[in-house]
Design a protein around this motif. Structure first.
Motif, PDB file in Angstrom:
ATOM      1  N   TYR A 236     -52.758 101.933  71.420  1.00  0.00           N
ATOM      2  CA  TYR A 236     -53.954 102.701  71.089  1.00  0.00           C
ATOM      3  C   TYR A 236     -53.783 103.513  69.801  1.00  0.00           C
ATOM      4  O   TYR A 236     -54.712 103.627  68.996  1.00  0.00           O
ATOM      5  CB  TYR A 236     -54.328 103.629  72.241  1.00  0.00           C
ATOM      6  N   GLY A 237     -52.609 104.064  69.588  1.00  0.00           N
ATOM      7  CA  GLY A 237     -52.371 104.815  68.362  1.00  0.00           C
ATOM      8  C   GLY A 237     -52.525 103.948  67.130  1.00  0.00           C
ATOM      9  O   GLY A 237     -53.020 104.411  66.083  1.00  0.00           O
ATOM     10  N   ASP A 238     -52.128 102.683  67.216  1.00  0.00           N
ATOM     11  CA  ASP A 238     -52.279 101.759  66.088  1.00  0.00           C
ATOM     12  C   ASP A 238     -53.744 101.407  65.855  1.00  0.00           C
ATOM     13  O   ASP A 238     -54.185 101.241  64.717  1.00  0.00           O
ATOM     14  CB  ASP A 238     -51.466 100.488  66.326  1.00  0.00           C
ATOM     15  N   VAL A 239     -54.523 101.292  66.945  1.00  0.00           N
ATOM     16  CA  VAL A 239     -55.965 101.038  66.800  1.00  0.00           C
ATOM     17  C   VAL A 239     -56.620 102.186  66.041  1.00  0.00           C
ATOM     18  O   VAL A 239     -57.490 101.969  65.184  1.00  0.00           O
ATOM     19  CB  VAL A 239     -56.633 100.855  68.178  1.00  0.00           C
ATOM     20  N   LYS A 240     -56.194 103.412  66.306  1.00  0.00           N
ATOM     21  CA  LYS A 240     -56.734 104.564  65.596  1.00  0.00           C
ATOM     22  C   LYS A 240     -56.430 104.480  64.101  1.00  0.00           C
ATOM     23  O   LYS A 240     -57.252 104.871  63.261  1.00  0.00           O
ATOM     24  CB  LYS A 240     -56.158 105.858  66.184  1.00  0.00           C
ATOM     25  N   ARG A 241     -55.265 103.977  63.747  1.00  0.00           N
ATOM     26  CA  ARG A 241     -54.920 103.816  62.336  1.00  0.00           C
ATOM     27  C   ARG A 241     -55.774 102.729  61.686  1.00  0.00           C
ATOM     28  O   ARG A 241     -56.197 102.876  60.532  1.00  0.00           O
ATOM     29  CB  ARG A 241     -53.432 103.472  62.195  1.00  0.00           C
ATOM     30  N   VAL A 242     -56.040 101.656  62.421  1.00  0.00           N
ATOM     31  CA  VAL A 242     -56.925 100.605  61.895  1.00  0.00           C
ATOM     32  C   VAL A 242     -58.315 101.173  61.673  1.00  0.00           C
ATOM     33  O   VAL A 242     -58.960 100.900  60.649  1.00  0.00           O
ATOM     34  CB  VAL A 242     -56.971  99.401  62.859  1.00  0.00           C
ATOM     35  N   GLU A 243     -58.793 101.992  62.608  1.00  0.00           N
ATOM     36  CA  GLU A 243     -60.116 102.594  62.457  1.00  0.00           C
ATOM     37  C   GLU A 243     -60.170 103.477  61.216  1.00  0.00           C
ATOM     38  O   GLU A 243     -61.189 103.517  60.511  1.00  0.00           O
ATOM     39  CB  GLU A 243     -60.465 103.409  63.705  1.00  0.00           C
ATOM     40  N   LEU A 244     -59.074 104.168  60.911  1.00  0.00           N
ATOM     41  CA  LEU A 244     -59.030 104.980  59.698  1.00  0.00           C
ATOM     42  C   LEU A 244     -59.111 104.096  58.458  1.00  0.00           C
ATOM     43  O   LEU A 244     -59.825 104.420  57.497  1.00  0.00           O
ATOM     44  CB  LEU A 244     -57.753 105.826  59.680  1.00  0.00           C
ATOM     45  N   ALA A 245     -58.405 102.967  58.464  1.00  0.00           N
ATOM     46  CA  ALA A 245     -58.488 102.026  57.337  1.00  0.00           C
ATOM     47  C   ALA A 245     -59.909 101.509  57.154  1.00  0.00           C
ATOM     48  O   ALA A 245     -60.396 101.378  56.023  1.00  0.00           O
ATOM     49  CB  ALA A 245     -57.523 100.862  57.551  1.00  0.00           C
ATOM     50  N   ILE A 246     -60.585 101.227  58.268  1.00  0.00           N
ATOM     51  CA  ILE A 246     -61.978 100.764  58.211  1.00  0.00           C
ATOM     52  C   ILE A 246     -62.865 101.839  57.585  1.00  0.00           C
ATOM     53  O   ILE A 246     -63.726 101.548  56.747  1.00  0.00           O
ATOM     54  CB  ILE A 246     -62.476 100.394  59.626  1.00  0.00           C
ATOM     55  N   ALA A 247     -62.651 103.090  57.970  1.00  0.00           N
ATOM     56  CA  ALA A 247     -63.442 104.187  57.406  1.00  0.00           C
ATOM     57  C   ALA A 247     -63.198 104.343  55.910  1.00  0.00           C
ATOM     58  O   ALA A 247     -64.121 104.620  55.141  1.00  0.00           O
ATOM     59  CB  ALA A 247     -63.119 105.489  58.134  1.00  0.00           C
ATOM     60  N   LEU A 248     -61.959 104.135  55.482  1.00  0.00           N
ATOM     61  CA  LEU A 248     -61.619 104.286  54.069  1.00  0.00           C
ATOM     62  C   LEU A 248     -62.150 103.147  53.204  1.00  0.00           C
ATOM     63  O   LEU A 248     -62.214 103.277  51.980  1.00  0.00           O
ATOM     64  CB  LEU A 248     -60.099 104.377  53.904  1.00  0.00           C
ATOM     65  N   ALA A 249     -62.563 102.051  53.838  1.00  0.00           N
ATOM     66  CA  ALA A 249     -63.066 100.896  53.083  1.00  0.00           C
ATOM     67  C   ALA A 249     -64.307 101.231  52.285  1.00  0.00           C
ATOM     68  O   ALA A 249     -64.620 100.564  51.293  1.00  0.00           O
ATOM     69  CB  ALA A 249     -63.353  99.734  54.037  1.00  0.00           C
ATOM     70  N   ASN A 250     -65.026 102.255  52.688  1.00  0.00           N
ATOM     71  CA  ASN A 250     -66.261 102.639  52.007  1.00  0.00           C
ATOM     72  C   ASN A 250     -66.024 103.634  50.868  1.00  0.00           C
ATOM     73  O   ASN A 250     -66.976 104.157  50.298  1.00  0.00           O
ATOM     74  CB  ASN A 250     -67.249 103.251  53.012  1.00  0.00           C
ATOM     75  N   HIS A 251     -64.746 103.900  50.542  1.00  0.00           N
ATOM     76  CA  HIS A 251     -64.410 104.916  49.533  1.00  0.00           C
ATOM     77  C   HIS A 251     -65.155 106.226  49.800  1.00  0.00           C
ATOM     78  O   HIS A 251     -65.878 106.735  48.938  1.00  0.00           O
ATOM     79  CB  HIS A 251     -64.736 104.416  48.121  1.00  0.00           C
ATOM     80  N   PRO A 252     -64.997 106.776  50.987  1.00  0.00           N
ATOM     81  CA  PRO A 252     -65.814 107.945  51.352  1.00  0.00           C
ATOM     82  C   PRO A 252     -65.440 109.198  50.579  1.00  0.00           C
ATOM     83  O   PRO A 252     -64.283 109.392  50.194  1.00  0.00           O
ATOM     84  CB  PRO A 252     -65.511 108.121  52.844  1.00  0.00           C
ATOM     85  N   LYS A 253     -66.441 110.039  50.373  1.00  0.00           N
ATOM     86  CA  LYS A 253     -66.211 111.394  49.870  1.00  0.00           C
ATOM     87  C   LYS A 253     -66.064 112.364  51.038  1.00  0.00           C
ATOM     88  O   LYS A 253     -65.450 113.410  50.908  1.00  0.00           O
ATOM     89  CB  LYS A 253     -67.372 111.834  48.981  1.00  0.00           C
ATOM     90  N   LEU A 254     -66.707 112.008  52.164  1.00  0.00           N
ATOM     91  CA  LEU A 254     -66.668 112.832  53.370  1.00  0.00           C
ATOM     92  C   LEU A 254     -66.286 111.956  54.547  1.00  0.00           C
ATOM     93  O   LEU A 254     -66.851 110.870  54.721  1.00  0.00           O
ATOM     94  CB  LEU A 254     -68.034 113.475  53.620  1.00  0.00           C
ATOM     95  N   LEU A 255     -65.326 112.422  55.344  1.00  0.00           N
ATOM     96  CA  LEU A 255     -64.887 111.695  56.530  1.00  0.00           C
ATOM     97  C   LEU A 255     -65.123 112.571  57.752  1.00  0.00           C
ATOM     98  O   LEU A 255     -64.611 113.686  57.850  1.00  0.00           O
ATOM     99  CB  LEU A 255     -63.400 111.344  56.410  1.00  0.00           C
ATOM    100  N   LEU A 256     -65.937 112.056  58.682  1.00  0.00           N
ATOM    101  CA  LEU A 256     -66.201 112.732  59.946  1.00  0.00           C
ATOM    102  C   LEU A 256     -65.330 112.087  61.013  1.00  0.00           C
ATOM    103  O   LEU A 256     -65.396 110.881  61.228  1.00  0.00           O
ATOM    104  CB  LEU A 256     -67.679 112.597  60.330  1.00  0.00           C
ATOM    105  N   MET A 257     -64.526 112.880  61.705  1.00  0.00           N
ATOM    106  CA  MET A 257     -63.600 112.354  62.708  1.00  0.00           C
ATOM    107  C   MET A 257     -63.855 113.060  64.038  1.00  0.00           C
ATOM    108  O   MET A 257     -63.601 114.258  64.177  1.00  0.00           O
ATOM    109  CB  MET A 257     -62.148 112.546  62.257  1.00  0.00           C
TER     110      MET A 257
END
Length: 261
Positions: free
Chosen positions: A147-168
């Motif tokens: 599960y901890g690794d899935v959370k890291r994948v989800e972070l990579a997915i979020a970063l794919a959009n080059h975000p200025k703001l990240l809601l977690m």
């Protein structure tokens, strides 16, 4: 410079204020923790900022745009990414394919999935996985990950959009103590390197006090304290909310009685 400015934000359901006149600012490269007991209004705040809910009143300005009431996909395209309490990945796909799907969405090519995409943006997807320490698992199915690794994948997915703001939303829920501190340390490093503002909710106080630059405490929809970790630890009202009955923070009845949920 202020990245996100929330002013006098309010939302009520069935006559009760879920969020009541909440205001705060967030700068790029900073981590802001929104904490409080269950029912404090944290998720409602998140859902208004991200577009799932329309505020009854108040202002939400992101990077110069008034985003209150905008659709989630339009807010996302402005540079707002989100992770969820229950990690959202495609278990039938590999880790790499999950990130490639996010890149396809960023390029607005989600309706052209009949084309071969196995190698599309592979280098960029691998670079994102390398950032979060998951490149060695690129060709594994998400279904078999810890599960901890899935959370890291989800972070990579979020970063794919080059975000200025990240809601977690509860980013470390379900993780072991070492895993959750490693994930938030990684998030803090990436936020500072990329000048990303991070707004997160979290029930693990060790994570909050170790990694948040600023904390805002909500109780029954209202801000009762704001400051750094030391100020929040020493705040008598915060101690009352977490350790006492919280009775002094009973919800106000809204004039919008009967509002829909």
């Amino acid at each position: 410079m202020t990245l996100l400015a929330v002013a006098q934000l309010s939302k009520s359901f069935d006559g009760v204020h879920a969020v009541d006149d909440v205001s705060f600012d967030l700068e790029g490269g900073r981590l802001l923790a929104l904490i409080g007991p269950n029912g404090a209004g944290k998720s409602t705040c998140f859902n208004m900022i991200n577009g799932q809910l329309k505020p009854d009143s108040g202002v939400i300005r992101f990077a110069g745009h008034d985003i209150a009431g905008m659709r989630p996909r339009d807010i996302w395209r402005l540079g707002v990414a989100r992770t969820f309490q229950i990690a959202a990945t495609f278990n039938s796909m590999t880790v790499l394919e999950n990130v490639q799907m996010a890149l396809l969405s960023r390029e607005r090519r989600v309706y052209r999935l009949f084309q071969r995409v196995a190698s599309w943006r592979e280098d960029e997807a691998m670079a994102l996985l390398d950032l979060v320490g998951m490149s060695m698992h690129a060709h594994r199915s998400c279904a078999v990950l810890a599960y901890g690794d899935v959370k890291r994948v989800e972070l990579a997915i979020a970063l794919a959009n080059h975000p200025k703001l990240l809601l977690m939303d509860e980013p470390t829920a379900g993780m072991a103590p070492q895993e959750r501190n490693e994930l938030m340390a990684l998030t803090a490093r990436l936020a500072k390197e990329r000048n990303i503002g991070v707004l997160f909710t979290e029930h693990s106080m060790d994570v909050v006090f170790s990694h948040a630059d600023t904390l805002i405490v909500l109780a029954r929809g209202r801000v009762i304290a704001q400051g750094d970790a030391q100020a929040i630890r020493n705040d008598a009202r915060v101690r009352e909310v977490y350790l006492g009955t919280g009775a002094s923070f009973s919800p106000r009845v809204s004039s919008r009685a009967g509002a829909s949920t």
